[in-house]
Design a protein around this motif. Structure first.
Motif, PDB file in Angstrom:
ATOM      1  N   ARG A 208       0.846  -1.197   0.000  1.00  8.59           N
ATOM      2  CA  ARG A 208       0.000   0.000   0.000  1.00  8.59           C
ATOM      3  C   ARG A 208       0.880   1.245   0.000  1.00  8.59           C
ATOM      4  O   ARG A 208       2.014   1.224   0.492  1.00  8.59           O
ATOM      5  CB  ARG A 208      -0.887   0.018   1.250  1.00  8.59           C
ATOM      6  CG  ARG A 208      -1.804  -1.182   1.373  1.00  8.59           C
ATOM      7  CD  ARG A 208      -2.471  -1.170   2.717  1.00  8.59           C
ATOM      8  NE  ARG A 208      -1.469  -1.225   3.803  1.00  8.59           N
ATOM      9  CZ  ARG A 208      -1.719  -0.933   5.076  1.00  8.59           C
ATOM     10  NH1 ARG A 208      -2.943  -0.563   5.436  1.00  8.59           N
ATOM     11  NH2 ARG A 208      -0.779  -1.001   5.979  1.00  8.59           N
TER      12      ARG A 208
ATOM     13  N   GLU B 199      -6.453   7.241   3.689  1.00  7.79           N
ATOM     14  CA  GLU B 199      -6.632   7.374   2.243  1.00  7.79           C
ATOM     15  C   GLU B 199      -5.462   6.728   1.500  1.00  7.79           C
ATOM     16  O   GLU B 199      -5.653   6.069   0.482  1.00  7.79           O
ATOM     17  CB  GLU B 199      -6.754   8.860   1.900  1.00  7.79           C
ATOM     18  CG  GLU B 199      -7.296   9.129   0.528  1.00  7.79           C
ATOM     19  CD  GLU B 199      -8.681   8.542   0.325  1.00  7.79           C
ATOM     20  OE1 GLU B 199      -9.516   8.637   1.244  1.00  7.79           O
ATOM     21  OE2 GLU B 199      -8.915   7.976  -0.746  1.00  7.79           O
TER      22      GLU B 199
ATOM     23  N   ARG C 237      -5.584   2.937   0.915  1.00  2.08           N
ATOM     24  CA  ARG C 237      -6.568   2.366  -0.018  1.00  2.08           C
ATOM     25  C   ARG C 237      -5.994   2.108  -1.393  1.00  2.08           C
ATOM     26  O   ARG C 237      -6.678   1.554  -2.248  1.00  2.08           O
ATOM     27  CB  ARG C 237      -7.770   3.315  -0.154  1.00  2.08           C
ATOM     28  CG  ARG C 237      -8.579   3.427   1.117  1.00  2.08           C
ATOM     29  CD  ARG C 237      -9.978   3.946   0.846  1.00  2.08           C
ATOM     30  NE  ARG C 237     -10.700   4.081   2.116  1.00  2.08           N
ATOM     31  CZ  ARG C 237     -10.694   5.171   2.858  1.00  2.08           C
ATOM     32  NH1 ARG C 237     -10.044   6.236   2.436  1.00  2.08           N
ATOM     33  NH2 ARG C 237     -11.331   5.224   4.001  1.00  2.08           N
ATOM     34  N   THR C 238      -4.755   2.531  -1.639  1.00  5.64           N
ATOM     35  CA  THR C 238      -4.172   2.348  -2.975  1.00  5.64           C
ATOM     36  C   THR C 238      -2.906   1.512  -2.859  1.00  5.64           C
ATOM     37  O   THR C 238      -2.135   1.678  -1.918  1.00  5.64           O
ATOM     38  CB  THR C 238      -3.831   3.718  -3.596  1.00  5.64           C
ATOM     39  OG1 THR C 238      -4.997   4.536  -3.585  1.00  5.64           O
ATOM     40  CG2 THR C 238      -3.361   3.548  -5.035  1.00  5.64           C
ATOM     41  N   THR C 239      -2.700   0.631  -3.825  1.00  4.93           N
ATOM     42  CA  THR C 239      -1.513  -0.216  -3.815  1.00  4.93           C
ATOM     43  C   THR C 239      -0.626   0.119  -5.011  1.00  4.93           C
ATOM     44  O   THR C 239      -1.048   0.768  -5.966  1.00  4.93           O
ATOM     45  CB  THR C 239      -1.892  -1.706  -3.890  1.00  4.93           C
ATOM     46  OG1 THR C 239      -2.458  -1.968  -5.180  1.00  4.93           O
ATOM     47  CG2 THR C 239      -2.881  -2.084  -2.812  1.00  4.93           C
TER      48      THR C 239
END
Lengths: 142, 142
Positions: free
Chosen positions: B74, B123, B126-128
């Motif tokens: 992440r 926040e 939430r992204t990889t």
DNA sequence: TTTGTGTGTCGATATCACTATTACACACAT
DNA sequence: ATGTGTGTAATAGTGATATCGACACACAAA
């Protein structure tokens, strides 16, 4: 990627003005409370006044005053008034435009950084100077 | 305040490693793509390896490799691996302890700052790297 | 109108974190 | 044994910030 101390000091200033309820405070008095020089305070007051958060009473017995009610000043307003650098800084020198990754990495991560900053700002928008002042009053009233 | 580019550059590195799928990349190659010196890359790789995100293949034909699958890294992990300063910096010199405001302002604003930082980190969680790499691939594939 | 007070802003200096660069010892693969 | 690449130290340079002294201007009070 730290923020400057401006945000914390500006919040300190506004809280002090809210606690003393309408009595003008000189930049020198504020400087004593913050433990810095009067010039730093004046520079911040200049930005805060420009943002419509404070105003200045000139002459003898003058000083800084709040221009809005404490419960109408959000910490987000303070943040935007005094902090001018982006929360996330990207490559100082632009990456290699010929590389597949270098040419597209910035566009790929920018949406994420924007969302992260927005989430942070939304949180700052939920608290007002009035709440901070109330907390300070409660702690000082012991 | 000199803001750090480490987070952006580290994301660049990991994305490059993800895009080239298992082929070791030398720090010098990565430096070319990022447009910086190889030592900067090595310093970041050192932190990323310590966090368990990358590993290094020594000797001829060696270089840096991902230590985990891209969809298990992440951006929050990257942020924590390379960024060591607090998001919000407070007063450089502690405020006046005798003043009602100065003595209590830090305790009053700290909870808000913590919440704001937590929102930002959530926040980033939430992204990889896999998503960033996919976006870069899509843009480079035109 | 005169005097005093406080603001607003400029310029110079100091300080800190980060980046860039050079250099070199160590480890591994062939 | 040889070559390649990593990892770390030392140094210098850069940019933003904070600090300090000084001064022109505006307003209030007498």
């Amino acid at each position: 990627m730290p923020t400057s101390t401006r945000f914390a000091v500006a919040t300190h200033i506004l809280t002090a003005l809210a606690v003393t309820e309408g009595k003008p405070l000189r930049s020198e008095d504020l400087a004593t409370s913050v433990n810095t020089g009067a010039v730093v305070i004046r520079g911040l007051l200049s930005r805060l006044a420009e943002a419509g958060l404070t105003r200045s009473q000139l002459g003898s017995g003058g000083g800084a005053l709040l221009a809005k009610a404490p419960n109408e000043i959000r910490l987000l307003d303070v943040y935007r008034a005094v902090e001018d650098t982006e929360l996330f800084t990207v490559h100082r020198q632009p990456p290699c435009a010929e590389c597949p990754v270098g040419a597209n990495i910035l566009a790929a991560i920018n949406p994420v950084l924007t969302r992260a900053q927005t989430a942070m700002e939304a949180e700052l928008g939920r608290t007002t100077i009035a709440e901070i002042a109330a907390r300070v009053n409660a702690a000082a009233h012991v």
